[in-house]
Structures are given as structure tokens and as C-alpha cells.
Write an enzyme that holds these catalytic residues in place. Structure first.
Site, PDB file in Angstrom:
ATOM      1  N   GLU B  31       7.334  -3.174  15.719  1.00  0.00           N
ATOM      2  CA  GLU B  31       8.198  -4.146  15.040  1.00  0.00           C
ATOM      3  C   GLU B  31       9.108  -4.840  16.058  1.00  0.00           C
ATOM      4  OE1 GLU B  31       9.926  -1.409  12.264  1.00  0.00           O
ATOM      5  OE2 GLU B  31       8.018  -1.176  11.202  1.00  0.00           O
ATOM      6  N   LEU B  60       6.297  -5.041   8.791  1.00  0.00           N
ATOM      7  CA  LEU B  60       7.310  -3.973   8.743  1.00  0.00           C
ATOM      8  C   LEU B  60       6.761  -2.768   7.965  1.00  0.00           C
ATOM      9  CD1 LEU B  60      11.076  -4.500   7.757  1.00  0.00           C
ATOM     10  CD2 LEU B  60       9.959  -2.382   8.400  1.00  0.00           C
ATOM     11  N   ALA B  61       5.917  -1.979   8.633  1.00  0.00           N
ATOM     12  CA  ALA B  61       5.284  -0.853   7.951  1.00  0.00           C
ATOM     13  C   ALA B  61       4.771   0.121   9.008  1.00  0.00           C
ATOM     14  CB  ALA B  61       4.145  -1.339   7.069  1.00  0.00           C
ATOM     15  N   GLU B  62       5.406   1.276   9.104  1.00  0.00           N
ATOM     16  CA  GLU B  62       5.062   2.201  10.178  1.00  0.00           C
ATOM     17  C   GLU B  62       3.744   2.915   9.932  1.00  0.00           C
ATOM     18  OE1 GLU B  62       8.054   1.887   8.823  1.00  0.00           O
ATOM     19  OE2 GLU B  62       9.279   1.201  10.503  1.00  0.00           O
ATOM     20  N   GLN B  84      10.569   1.800  16.118  1.00  0.00           N
ATOM     21  CA  GLN B  84      11.829   1.167  16.517  1.00  0.00           C
ATOM     22  C   GLN B  84      12.957   2.172  16.774  1.00  0.00           C
ATOM     23  OE1 GLN B  84      13.873  -2.047  13.972  1.00  0.00           O
ATOM     24  NE2 GLN B  84      12.609  -3.133  15.435  1.00  0.00           N
ATOM     25  N   PHE B  85      13.092   3.149  15.885  1.00  0.00           N
ATOM     26  CA  PHE B  85      14.084   4.212  16.067  1.00  0.00           C
ATOM     27  C   PHE B  85      13.470   5.515  15.558  1.00  0.00           C
ATOM     28  CE2 PHE B  85      17.068   0.687  16.192  1.00  0.00           C
ATOM     29  CZ  PHE B  85      18.049   1.123  17.079  1.00  0.00           C
ATOM     30  N   GLY B  87      14.411   7.745  13.517  1.00  0.00           N
ATOM     31  CA  GLY B  87      14.465   8.014  12.078  1.00  0.00           C
ATOM     32  C   GLY B  87      13.483   7.180  11.267  1.00  0.00           C
ATOM     33  N   PHE B  88      12.740   6.283  11.905  1.00  0.00           N
ATOM     34  CA  PHE B  88      11.802   5.438  11.168  1.00  0.00           C
ATOM     35  C   PHE B  88      10.349   5.802  11.438  1.00  0.00           C
ATOM     36  CE2 PHE B  88      15.505   2.403  11.825  1.00  0.00           C
ATOM     37  CZ  PHE B  88      16.145   2.872  10.695  1.00  0.00           C
ATOM     38  N   TYR B  90       8.990   8.480  10.154  1.00  0.00           N
ATOM     39  CA  TYR B  90       8.453   9.293   9.048  1.00  0.00           C
ATOM     40  C   TYR B  90       7.469   8.582   8.122  1.00  0.00           C
ATOM     41  CZ  TYR B  90      12.258  12.001  10.967  1.00  0.00           C
ATOM     42  OH  TYR B  90      13.092  12.636  11.838  1.00  0.00           O
ATOM     43  N   HIS B 131      19.356   6.531  13.216  1.00  0.00           N
ATOM     44  CA  HIS B 131      19.185   5.897  14.527  1.00  0.00           C
ATOM     45  C   HIS B 131      19.494   6.860  15.677  1.00  0.00           C
ATOM     46  CE1 HIS B 131      19.557   2.447  11.833  1.00  0.00           C
ATOM     47  NE2 HIS B 131      19.078   1.675  12.779  1.00  0.00           N
TER      48      HIS B 131
HETATM   49  C1  LIG Z   1      11.363   2.331   7.811  1.00  0.00           C
HETATM   50  C2  LIG Z   1      12.192   1.452   8.685  1.00  0.00           C
HETATM   51  N1  LIG Z   1      11.622   0.855   9.744  1.00  0.00           N
HETATM   52  C3  LIG Z   1      12.353   0.078  10.566  1.00  0.00           C
HETATM   53  C4  LIG Z   1      13.673  -0.117  10.340  1.00  0.00           C
HETATM   54  C5  LIG Z   1      14.503  -0.976  11.285  1.00  0.00           C
HETATM   55  N2  LIG Z   1      14.921  -2.198  10.608  1.00  0.00           N
HETATM   56  C6  LIG Z   1      16.138  -2.302  10.061  1.00  0.00           C
HETATM   57  S1  LIG Z   1      16.332  -3.717   9.243  1.00  0.00           S
HETATM   58  C7  LIG Z   1      14.781  -4.246   9.631  1.00  0.00           C
HETATM   59  C8  LIG Z   1      14.305  -5.570   9.131  1.00  0.00           C
HETATM   60  C9  LIG Z   1      14.442  -5.681   7.657  1.00  0.00           C
HETATM   61  O1  LIG Z   1      14.043  -6.936   7.220  1.00  0.00           O
HETATM   62  P1  LIG Z   1      14.081  -7.341   5.694  1.00  0.00           P
HETATM   63  O2  LIG Z   1      13.448  -6.295   4.856  1.00  0.00           O
HETATM   64  O3  LIG Z   1      13.511  -8.703   5.598  1.00  0.00           O
HETATM   65  O4  LIG Z   1      15.617  -7.355   5.306  1.00  0.00           O
HETATM   66  P2  LIG Z   1      16.841  -8.130   5.976  1.00  0.00           P
HETATM   67  O5  LIG Z   1      17.418  -7.210   7.000  1.00  0.00           O
HETATM   68  O6  LIG Z   1      16.348  -9.406   6.547  1.00  0.00           O
HETATM   69  O7  LIG Z   1      17.824  -8.335   4.877  1.00  0.00           O
HETATM   70  C10 LIG Z   1      14.139  -3.297  10.411  1.00  0.00           C
HETATM   71  C11 LIG Z   1      12.781  -3.451  10.970  1.00  0.00           C
HETATM   72  C12 LIG Z   1      14.237   0.532   9.225  1.00  0.00           C
HETATM   73  N3  LIG Z   1      15.537   0.405   8.935  1.00  0.00           N
HETATM   74  N4  LIG Z   1      13.479   1.300   8.425  1.00  0.00           N
END
Ligand SMILES: Cc1ncc(C[n+]2csc(CCOP(=O)(O)OP(=O)(O)O)c2C)c(N)n1
Lengths: 389, 329
Positions: B31, B60-62, B84-85, B87-88, B90, B131
Site C-alpha cells: 500500500e 487496500l487489502a492485505e 504498512q505497519f 498491526g495491519f 493480521y 502502529h
Molecule cells: C488493515 C489496515 N491496513 C492499512 C492501514 C493503514 N492505513 C490507514 S488509513 C489508510 C487509508 C484509508 O483510506 P480510506 O479507506 O479511503 O479512508 P480515508 O483515510 O481516506 O478517510 C491506510 C492504508 C490500516 N489502518 N489498516
């Protein structure tokens, strides 16, 4: 957008645009960017939307918008000054959030992400509540069911399942099917719609006919990734695959956002099952205070969206309709300033947590392991007392 | 010899660049790793130079990242994924544990999944929840995965290249709070001649006790050893490097010499890497031990809010306290 256009058939856009699928005539709008009122607007779901507000109510919506933006600016400033460790700004998304927040009834339950400060405010919750999380004092710490507002969820998409389960519970409790029924609103961003959890939540919601509205704020970005990294179809169209209706609304138009959210929640509470609402909007600021959007987006795009600013739009409407005068706007600004200053004062006064509290609440019934470590911790720290440590 | 000074973060970037150059089947997925260069900028500039098909911004999908990379690996690619971190990871856990780890066994050796799963891990950065975690134990517990962690720019540079070159699936833990620490890297070595990542390394020799650490705690252990030297104690410091499998021979050789072992990590202690080390050291060095194997770790609570994380994390004083206890036994 003229109301006649709304009836056009749905099309799948294949355009590779900088900001994802373009908003087309399938978008519900009741207020143009110039602040002109559109009487009625038909959604892609065939529903005709309108609002019937008193002047007082129109002014109230403007007040909400102005206050949530002011609070956001204050939180950004607190973060810059090191008083918060991070802040996820809602700038640009105020109308979507105020519309959704005001459309919820007291008995409804919200499942927010980390950006729903505007919804929180409109639910009548003290805006200080989530700031301890952003200050690093705790990780939320509120009682979700008491406030009918779940804790902020940071793991992308997880809350969509929680909202669905809560809504299934409403069904099991028989609290659905009348105009006084309960419903859930689960919030998420455009990026979140890619997560397996979100897919599964929509499967469950469909299968169990759960009274839930998936309120997707499509702010065009998931951190750096533009919408076309997540989808080839407009997001609201996803719902048809799960067997429930979807609708796109202009998320920078508070009237349309309210109308669509209200209808969707009533649809759910009266027993008609889930709905997907895509609020088409724009993240005006960085993803969070740690982000640098200059790496991945053009400033021209931001300028384009500034012209659609949700607050200016409502203001021009009020001015054109002569529903509000300068004195009104000045008093809103003054009130917003006062609320923001009060928020600042209370953030600065927030006590740091007691270190030993990190052992609290690991389990409802406690644990001998945690208890032993707490005791060791206390002895260890006591050994420094009186030293320069 | 070609010695270059670089940070741990930049060393991983340079190592990834080499891996992409050396093998056209290597690709990166994660990501925000393209234009943004990742939230820690570890992939900075790589998409520009290697294109969008080799440095891939994922949806956005691990589970999607790891699962599609299993398919890419079956197809003959060598995927390096960025989570990315910590905690993500899982959402991808099922793919990692049930598929990545077991494909080789299931196929009787016919299918290899030469995947590297990069995870910035650990705390100390003042972040919000999810994080700052140390999930290495979950992966170390899974047969079929190798788990390594780097603590120096040299290991960052060569370790990532070795991981990419290996046919074993490797979970690669990066000490995020140490990304900006500098050190020397001999870039004239090769993947084959650089110190192999499956071996632990004695970073500081000593005679009275052995401190064993990995990732971000290696720096803390070295600082503690230096402080202990002022009290006249000679502490050996081992950088474990490979968390699974553990290079137990290097560890036991040291503990037989010093008679005392203290294990340090940020992860909670219960059923952890230090539990394993304590058991193995006790089994193999029982008659050399002057004290039981002691542990200085994060507590058995969820990772706490940022304003108390300093009290949660092992620091210089807590490590010295562990050493004191080993001497006072
Ligand atoms: C499972 C997971 N993966 C990665 C992240 C890191 N992360 C935090 S916000 C984000 C983007 C989120 O985008 P969106 O769903 O469009 O919401 P927005 O922040 O734009 O409101 C990511 C990749 C996370 N919080 N959770």
C-alpha cells in the site's frame, strides 16, 4: 445537475481519471456548488430526494458545518504544536458528515473510522472525547453503546463487520420494522471498500437483511492511492452484487447528504434491509498530519475542489435565500471560536495517564500474570524514587 | 572493500533496488509504495525506475497483497510485499500461515513460495494503536516460515537481498524506530559472501553475561553493555538476526562462556521468542548457568497509549536491572 438527468441509466465508467470515476448525473444533488437550490434530485436507485427545512434548520446546518471545520483547524494546530501526536483532518468532508450525523436518530448506532469528528459532533457528543486518543493519552476509552457511537476504528474496514453484527442484533431484538425502529450507520472511506472485512460485512448484511447503512465517504484517496486503485465501477454500484440498493450523493452538499442518509436510515429501520451510500467528496488536507500529499497529487486538483467547498456552498445558499445575514455569520464564527478555544484549553489540561494504568482492563476478570507484572512494575519504579531518574 | 555509510532505511531501499536490478522476476507490492514511496519512504523512487508492474501499489487489502503474491510466486515471480505497519498484517495472517508457510510441504517440495514479507515493527514512535506492535512470535511459531530481523545498516542492505534470493518464505522485520540510524555497509560483498542472515552475531564480546536481542532492542542492549562496563561488568551482546530458526549454537557458545543470559525484546514475554530461548539455553547450558535465563520484555498487555509507551518498552535501565538480577542471583 438538472433533475431530469438523474433518470439516466447506470453506466460503468472505464475512464482513468485522476480522481477516480467521475461524478455523473447519477449523483444526488440539492445544492449546486454556487449555492443554487435544486428542488428534487433522483438517485441511481430511482428514489427522488428533497428536503423541507425551516430557515432555522438551514442555519443550524450551516452552524454545524462551520463549527466542525473550526474544531478541525484547532486540532490541526494542536498537533502542529506537539499537543496531539497525530490528527486525521475531516476538511472537505464536513457536509457528508454533518448530513449523515444529523440524519441519525438518537436510537441509531454509529460505527466510525478515525475521521468521523463531524458525525460525532452532530450526535451531540463532546468533541473532546476522541482527542485523548490523538494525544496518546488513551486508545479511545469511551463506552460505545452509551454514546451510540462506537470507538474510532483504525484497522481499515473492521467496523463494517461490527456495524453489521450490531444491526443483526437489532433484528434479533425485534427493534426493526417501524418508523421508530433502530438502524446502524457504518462509516468507511473509499480505500476501505477493498478490504475483505467490508466485502464480508456486505454479504452478511444482505443475507440477514440487517438494518444498516454503509456510508462510504469517497474522498478520492486512500493515503496516496487514488480511487481507481480500488475500483473500476462507481462504488455505490457495488451494492447490487450483495442484493441491496446503492446511491451516490454529492458529499459536498449538506442538504443532499442529509436527504440521502435520512432516507437510507429510514429504509433500514423500517425493515427494508441495508443500503450503500457513496458520498462523493474530497479530502482537502493531507491523509493525516504525518502525510505529504505533494508527492502524489496535483495542487490544481485541490483548487478545483476548493470551488466546491461544502461550507461556502451553504453560505452562498443562505445569502441568496436571505435566510442569514452578516450578523448571523459573525455570531457563528464567534461561537465556533469559543468552542475551539474551550477545546484547546481542555486538551492542554488533559492529565497524562498514570504509567501503572497500562495494566488496567486487559481482562474483565483480571489475570495473575498481569497482576504479577503490575506488582513488579510498581516495585521497580519505586526503586528509583528519590534518585534523579 | 567499498564502505558506504547509510541509514537502516536507506540500506533497505538500496538492497531492494539491487534485488530488482539483479532479477527481473522480483517485484514489490504494498500500500502506498509507488508514488509515495511507502509511509516510511523505503521504496522511494523505485516505482519511477522500475515501473508500475514491478513496484505495485496494491488495493487496500492485505489478504489480497499476500494472497495474490502466492499466485505470482507459483507463476515464477519473486514477490516482496510491504505491510504498512505491524498491526495491519493480521488480515493477511490466514494467507501467510495456511498458504505461504505450507505450500512447499503440501506440494511435496514441488511448489516454492519465495516471498519476502517486510514488516516495519516495534514501538517508540509515539503512534496511535496498531502502529507499534511486535508480532514476530506469531510467525516464528509457524513451521514453514523463516523470520528474521535486522538491526544494522549492513544487515538491512544484505539481509533484504539474501531474503529475496532465498526460496524460503521469509518474514522480514524492520526496526521502524531505528530506520534513521546510520552505520557502515560494505557494498563490495555479494549475497553469497555477506554474513548469512541465519546466523546470530556477536556484536560485542564480553565475559560476565550475555545479552541477547534483535531488531530495535539491539541498540538498547549495546547501550546497556557499555553502561555496565562502567561498573566493571563485561557483557557480551548477541544480535540474534534470525528469530526462526534460532542460531542456538552461537547463543550457547556465548552463554557457556559467560554463565548468564538476559534476553531482551519489545514483544510481551508469555509464549514468546524469549520463552523459546530460555528453554533452549536451559536445556543446553544447564551446568554452565550461574543464574536462570532472565527476560526483559514488553508487558503482557496490549501495546499501550503513546504517553505511557516509554514505561512499557524495555530501556537502558530495565536492561541493566535485568543484568543486575542475573548477577545478584
Ligand atoms: C488493515 C489496515 N491496513 C492499512 C492501514 C493503514 N492505513 C490507514 S488509513 C489508510 C487509508 C484509508 O483510506 P480510506 O479507506 O479511503 O479512508 P480515508 O483515510 O481516506 O478517510 C491506510 C492504508 C490500516 N489502518 N489498516
Amino acid at each position: 445537475m438538472a433533475k431530469g438527468e438523474a433518470a439516466r441509466p447506470q453506466r460503468t465508467s472505464r475512464r482513468k481519471a485522476g480522481a477516480g470515476t467521475p461524478a455523473g448525473p447519477d449523483m444526488v444533488q440539492l445544492l449546486t456548488p454556487e449555492g443554487e437550490r435544486i428542488e428534487r434530485s433522483t438517485g441511481a436507485n430511482g428514489v427522488e430526494y428533497s428536503v423541507d427545512f425551516s430557515d432555522e434548520e438551514y442555519r443550524g446546518l450551516y452552524r454545524d458545518l462551520a463549527i466542525v471545520r473550526k474544531l478541525d483547524i484547532e486540532a490541526n494546530a494542536l498537533c502542529r504544536q506537539g499537543e496531539l501526536s497525530i490528527w486525521a483532518s475531516l476538511a472537505g468532508q464536513e457536509a457528508a458528515q454533518v448530513g449523515a450525523g444529523r440524519a441519525m436518530r438518537p436510537q441509531d448506532m454509529a460505527f466510525p473510522t478515525y475521521r468521523e469528528h463531524g458525525v460525532l459532533y452532530c450526535r451531540g457528543i463532546d468533541p473532546i472525547m476522541p482527542l485523548s486518543l490523538f494525544r496518546g493519552v488513551d486508545q479511545g476509552g469511551w463506552d460505545s453503546d452509551k454514546y451510540k457511537f462506537n470507538m474510532y476504528t483504525i484497522v481499515i474496514g473492521a467496523q463494517s463487520l461490527h456495524g453489521t453484527g450490531y444491526a443483526m442484533g437489532i433484528n434479533f431484538d425485534g427493534k426493526v420494522g417501524t418508523s421508530d425502529g433502530e438502524a446502524v450507520m457504518a462509516f468507511m472511506g473509499d480505500g476501505a471498500t477493498s478490504q475483505g472485512d467490508v466485502h464480508e460485512s456486505m454479504v452478511y448484511a444482505g443475507v440477514f437483511n440487517a438494518p444498516i447503512v454503509f456510508f462510504v465517504q469517497n474522498n478520492q484517496f486512500a493515503i496516496s492511492e487514488p480511487l481507481e486503485r480500488q475500483t473500476r465501477v462507481p462504488l455505490y454500484q457495488r451494492s447490487s452484487g450483495y442484493g441491496f440498493p446503492g446511491v451516490r450523493v454529492d458529499g459536498n452538499d449538506v442538504l443532499a447528504s442529509y436527504a440521502v442518509a435520512k432516507h437510507a436510515m429510514d429504509h433500514a429501520r423500517t425493515g427494508n434491509g441495508p443500503m450503500l451510500v457513496e458520498a462523493y467528496t474530497y479530502r482537502m488536507g493531507p491523509h493525516t498530519t504525518t502525510d505529504d500529499p505533494t508527492r502524489y497529487r496535483e495542487s490544481a486538483e485541490l483548487e478545483e475542489w476548493k470551488a466546491k467547498d461544502p461550507i461556502l456552498r451553504m453560505r452562498s445558499f443562505l445569502e441568496k435565500q436571505k435566510v442569514a445575514d452578516d450578523a448571523f455569520f459573525a455570531s457563528v464564527d464567534a461561537d465556533a471560536q469559543e468552542i475551539a478555544t474551550d477545546l484547546r484549553d481542555r486538551v492542554l489540561a488533559m492529565p497524562n495517564p498514570q504509567p501503572v494504568s497500562l495494566f488496567d482492563n486487559v481482562y474483565p476478570h483480571g489475570s495473575p500474570l498481569v497482576d504479577a507484572q503490575r506488582a513488579e512494575f510498581t516495585t521497580y519504579h519505586a526503586s528509583f524514587e528519590g534518585s534523579a531518574h | 572493500m567499498a564502505i558506504e555509510t547509510m541509514t537502516i532505511g536507506k540500506a533497505i531501499t538500496a538492497g531492494l533496488r539491487k534485488a530488482l536490478e539483479n532479477d527481473p522476476r522480483v517485484l514489490l507490492m504494498g500500500e502506498d509504495i509507488g508514488k509515495l514511496g511507502g509511509v516510511f519512504r523505503i521504496t522511494d523512487g523505485l516505482q519511477k525506475d522500475f515501473g508500475e508492474n514491478r513496484v505495485i501499489d496494491s488495493p487496500l487489502a492485505e489478504a489480497g497483497i499476500v494472497g495474490t503474491c502466492v499466485g505470482l510466486a507459483i507463476r515464477g515471480f519473486r514477490p516482496v510485499v510491504e505491510i504498512q505497519f505491524d498491526g495491519f498484517v493480521y488480515p493477511a495472517y490466514d494467507q501467510i500461515v495456511c498458504q505461504v508457510a505450507k505450500m512447499h510441504y503440501r506440494s511435496r517440495g514441488n511448489v516454492k513460495i519465495p516471498m519476502v514479507i517486510r514488516i516495519p515493527f516495534g514501538g517508540g514512535i509515539g503512534a496511535v494503536e496498531h502502529h507499534s506492535e511486535s508480532p514476530e512470535g506469531y510467525f516464528a511459531h509457524t513451521a514453514g516460515l523463516k523470520v528474521i530481523s535486522v538491526a544494522t545498516p549492513s544487515d538491512a542492505y544484505w539481509g533484504i537481498q539474501q531474503a529475496v534470493a532465498s526460496d524460503d518464505p521469509i518474514v522480514f522485520f524492520e526496526p521502524k524506530r531505528r530506520y534513521y540510524e546510520k552505520g557502515e555497509v560494505d557494498t563490495s560483498l555479494t549475497v553469497a559472501t555477506a554474513p548469512a542472515m541465519h546466523r546470530a552475531r556477536v556484536l560485542r564480546e564480553g565475559t560476565d553475561a550475555t545479552l541477547i536481542a534483535y531488531g530495535p532492542m539491539v541498540r538498547t542492549a549495546l547501550d546497556a553493555a557499555n553502561a555496565a562496563a562502567e561498573d566493571g561488568r563485561s557483557i557480551e551482546v548477541i544480535d540474534l538476526r534470525s528469530i526462526s530458526p534460532i542460531d542456538i549454537a552461537t547463543v550457547t557458545a556465548s552463554v557457556r562462556k559467560t554463565g548468564r543470559a538476559v534476553v531482551v525484546h519489545e514483544a510481551p514475554s508469555e509464549v514468546s521468542v524469549s520463552s523459546e530461548l530460555a528453554a533452549r539455553i536451559t536445556e543446553e547450558c544447564f551446568y554452565s548457568l550461574e543464574a536462570p535465563v532472565l527476560r526483559v520484555t514488553g508487558y503482557d498487555t496490549p501495546y499501550p497509549a503513546a504517553r505511557v509507551e516509554e514505561e512499557y518498552l524495555p530501556d537502558l535501565d530495565r536492561v541493566l536491572d535485568g543484568v543486575d538480577r542475573a548477577f545478584g542471583w
